[in-house]
Write a protein that holds these residues in place. Structure first.
Motif, PDB file in Angstrom:
ATOM      1  N   LYS A  84       0.814  -1.219   0.000  1.00  0.00           N
ATOM      2  CA  LYS A  84       0.000   0.000   0.000  1.00  0.00           C
ATOM      3  C   LYS A  84       0.848   1.270   0.000  1.00  0.00           C
ATOM      4  O   LYS A  84       0.324   2.357  -0.180  1.00  0.00           O
ATOM      5  CB  LYS A  84      -0.901   0.017   1.226  1.00  0.00           C
ATOM      6  CG  LYS A  84      -1.930  -1.085   1.239  1.00  0.00           C
ATOM      7  CD  LYS A  84      -2.795  -0.994   2.465  1.00  0.00           C
ATOM      8  CE  LYS A  84      -3.805  -2.124   2.494  1.00  0.00           C
ATOM      9  NZ  LYS A  84      -4.660  -2.064   3.675  1.00  0.00           N
ATOM     10  N   LYS A  85       2.132   1.133   0.198  1.00  0.00           N
ATOM     11  CA  LYS A  85       3.010   2.292   0.283  1.00  0.00           C
ATOM     12  C   LYS A  85       3.624   2.599  -1.078  1.00  0.00           C
ATOM     13  O   LYS A  85       3.976   1.697  -1.830  1.00  0.00           O
ATOM     14  CB  LYS A  85       4.134   2.033   1.279  1.00  0.00           C
ATOM     15  CG  LYS A  85       3.662   1.794   2.675  1.00  0.00           C
ATOM     16  CD  LYS A  85       4.831   1.462   3.555  1.00  0.00           C
ATOM     17  CE  LYS A  85       4.346   0.992   4.913  1.00  0.00           C
ATOM     18  NZ  LYS A  85       5.463   0.500   5.722  1.00  0.00           N
ATOM     19  N   PHE A  86       3.765   3.876  -1.368  1.00  0.00           N
ATOM     20  CA  PHE A  86       4.398   4.317  -2.606  1.00  0.00           C
ATOM     21  C   PHE A  86       5.226   5.554  -2.291  1.00  0.00           C
ATOM     22  O   PHE A  86       4.711   6.547  -1.792  1.00  0.00           O
ATOM     23  CB  PHE A  86       3.338   4.648  -3.660  1.00  0.00           C
ATOM     24  CG  PHE A  86       3.928   5.161  -4.939  1.00  0.00           C
ATOM     25  CD1 PHE A  86       4.554   4.307  -5.818  1.00  0.00           C
ATOM     26  CD2 PHE A  86       3.848   6.501  -5.255  1.00  0.00           C
ATOM     27  CE1 PHE A  86       5.105   4.773  -7.002  1.00  0.00           C
ATOM     28  CE2 PHE A  86       4.387   6.983  -6.425  1.00  0.00           C
ATOM     29  CZ  PHE A  86       5.023   6.109  -7.306  1.00  0.00           C
ATOM     30  N   ILE A  87       6.518   5.474  -2.558  1.00  0.00           N
ATOM     31  CA  ILE A  87       7.418   6.601  -2.328  1.00  0.00           C
ATOM     32  C   ILE A  87       8.078   6.936  -3.658  1.00  0.00           C
ATOM     33  O   ILE A  87       8.609   6.062  -4.337  1.00  0.00           O
ATOM     34  CB  ILE A  87       8.486   6.258  -1.277  1.00  0.00           C
ATOM     35  CG1 ILE A  87       7.824   5.924   0.058  1.00  0.00           C
ATOM     36  CG2 ILE A  87       9.458   7.416  -1.108  1.00  0.00           C
ATOM     37  CD1 ILE A  87       8.790   5.389   1.091  1.00  0.00           C
ATOM     38  N   PHE A  88       8.059   8.213  -4.011  1.00  0.00           N
ATOM     39  CA  PHE A  88       8.655   8.663  -5.261  1.00  0.00           C
ATOM     40  C   PHE A  88       9.523   9.878  -4.972  1.00  0.00           C
ATOM     41  O   PHE A  88       9.055  10.873  -4.422  1.00  0.00           O
ATOM     42  CB  PHE A  88       7.563   9.014  -6.275  1.00  0.00           C
ATOM     43  CG  PHE A  88       8.107   9.566  -7.556  1.00  0.00           C
ATOM     44  CD1 PHE A  88       8.929   8.809  -8.363  1.00  0.00           C
ATOM     45  CD2 PHE A  88       7.779  10.845  -7.952  1.00  0.00           C
ATOM     46  CE1 PHE A  88       9.431   9.317  -9.544  1.00  0.00           C
ATOM     47  CE2 PHE A  88       8.273  11.366  -9.136  1.00  0.00           C
ATOM     48  CZ  PHE A  88       9.101  10.593  -9.929  1.00  0.00           C
ATOM     49  N   ILE A  89      10.805   9.780  -5.309  1.00  0.00           N
ATOM     50  CA  ILE A  89      11.748  10.878  -5.092  1.00  0.00           C
ATOM     51  C   ILE A  89      12.394  11.203  -6.443  1.00  0.00           C
ATOM     52  O   ILE A  89      13.292  10.496  -6.896  1.00  0.00           O
ATOM     53  CB  ILE A  89      12.824  10.491  -4.057  1.00  0.00           C
ATOM     54  CG1 ILE A  89      12.161  10.018  -2.767  1.00  0.00           C
ATOM     55  CG2 ILE A  89      13.751  11.666  -3.783  1.00  0.00           C
ATOM     56  CD1 ILE A  89      13.096   9.365  -1.793  1.00  0.00           C
ATOM     57  N   PRO A  90      11.933  12.276  -7.118  1.00  0.00           N
ATOM     58  CA  PRO A  90      12.418  12.592  -8.481  1.00  0.00           C
ATOM     59  C   PRO A  90      13.714  13.404  -8.479  1.00  0.00           C
ATOM     60  O   PRO A  90      13.739  14.567  -8.870  1.00  0.00           O
ATOM     61  CB  PRO A  90      11.257  13.389  -9.065  1.00  0.00           C
ATOM     62  CG  PRO A  90      10.685  14.085  -7.878  1.00  0.00           C
ATOM     63  CD  PRO A  90      10.826  13.126  -6.729  1.00  0.00           C
ATOM     64  N   ILE A  91      14.806  12.794  -8.056  1.00  0.00           N
ATOM     65  CA  ILE A  91      16.075  13.515  -7.937  1.00  0.00           C
ATOM     66  C   ILE A  91      16.557  14.021  -9.300  1.00  0.00           C
ATOM     67  O   ILE A  91      16.812  15.222  -9.478  1.00  0.00           O
ATOM     68  CB  ILE A  91      17.146  12.614  -7.293  1.00  0.00           C
ATOM     69  CG1 ILE A  91      16.727  12.283  -5.859  1.00  0.00           C
ATOM     70  CG2 ILE A  91      18.515  13.293  -7.300  1.00  0.00           C
ATOM     71  CD1 ILE A  91      17.585  11.249  -5.197  1.00  0.00           C
ATOM     72  N   THR A  92      16.689  13.146 -10.263  1.00  0.00           N
ATOM     73  CA  THR A  92      17.209  13.531 -11.580  1.00  0.00           C
ATOM     74  C   THR A  92      16.276  14.504 -12.292  1.00  0.00           C
ATOM     75  O   THR A  92      16.726  15.467 -12.924  1.00  0.00           O
ATOM     76  CB  THR A  92      17.435  12.287 -12.453  1.00  0.00           C
ATOM     77  OG1 THR A  92      18.217  11.350 -11.717  1.00  0.00           O
ATOM     78  CG2 THR A  92      18.147  12.633 -13.728  1.00  0.00           C
ATOM     79  N   SER A  93      14.981  14.276 -12.197  1.00  0.00           N
ATOM     80  CA  SER A  93      14.019  15.176 -12.846  1.00  0.00           C
ATOM     81  C   SER A  93      14.108  16.588 -12.274  1.00  0.00           C
ATOM     82  O   SER A  93      14.040  17.571 -13.013  1.00  0.00           O
ATOM     83  CB  SER A  93      12.601  14.637 -12.679  1.00  0.00           C
ATOM     84  OG  SER A  93      12.477  13.395 -13.321  1.00  0.00           O
ATOM     85  N   MET A  94      14.296  16.706 -10.962  1.00  0.00           N
ATOM     86  CA  MET A  94      14.405  18.024 -10.348  1.00  0.00           C
ATOM     87  C   MET A  94      15.723  18.709 -10.719  1.00  0.00           C
ATOM     88  O   MET A  94      15.772  19.935 -10.855  1.00  0.00           O
ATOM     89  CB  MET A  94      14.283  17.921  -8.826  1.00  0.00           C
ATOM     90  CG  MET A  94      12.887  17.532  -8.367  1.00  0.00           C
ATOM     91  SD  MET A  94      11.634  18.736  -8.857  1.00  0.00           S
ATOM     92  CE  MET A  94      10.766  17.842 -10.120  1.00  0.00           C
ATOM     93  N   ILE A  95      16.783  17.926 -10.917  1.00  0.00           N
ATOM     94  CA  ILE A  95      18.047  18.512 -11.370  1.00  0.00           C
ATOM     95  C   ILE A  95      17.881  19.071 -12.789  1.00  0.00           C
ATOM     96  O   ILE A  95      18.355  20.172 -13.093  1.00  0.00           O
ATOM     97  CB  ILE A  95      19.189  17.473 -11.307  1.00  0.00           C
ATOM     98  CG1 ILE A  95      19.516  17.165  -9.850  1.00  0.00           C
ATOM     99  CG2 ILE A  95      20.429  17.971 -12.045  1.00  0.00           C
ATOM    100  CD1 ILE A  95      20.484  16.016  -9.658  1.00  0.00           C
TER     101      ILE A  95
END
Length: 71
Positions: free
Chosen positions: A44-55
């Motif tokens: 049920k958990k979803f974690i998304f960290i857009p490091i490259t997209s934000m760079i």
């Protein structure tokens, strides 16, 4: 630049972005799927960290700011 003109330009830019995202959604399908973007899915958990997209966005905004505001 007077504040009225600035608000008008911001409004036009937001309208153009909204139209592009509405009528050409495949144009930005790559966003969030770049190498370096972290996706963790566990039940049920979803974690998304857009490091490259934000760079990428940071670089583009820096380039635009330097083009328009450099004296």
């Amino acid at each position: 630049m007077p504040i009225g003109k600035l608000f008008t330009l911001i409004g036009i830019a937001l309208t153009v972005i909204g139209l592009v995202l509405t009528y050409l959604p495949g144009l930005f399908a790559w966003f969030g799927k770049l190498p370096g973007d972290i996706r963790i899915e566990d039940g049920k958990k979803f974690i998304f960290i857009p490091i490259t997209s934000m760079i990428v966005i940071s670089l583009l905004l820096t380039l635009l700011a330097n083009l328009f505001f450099r004296k």
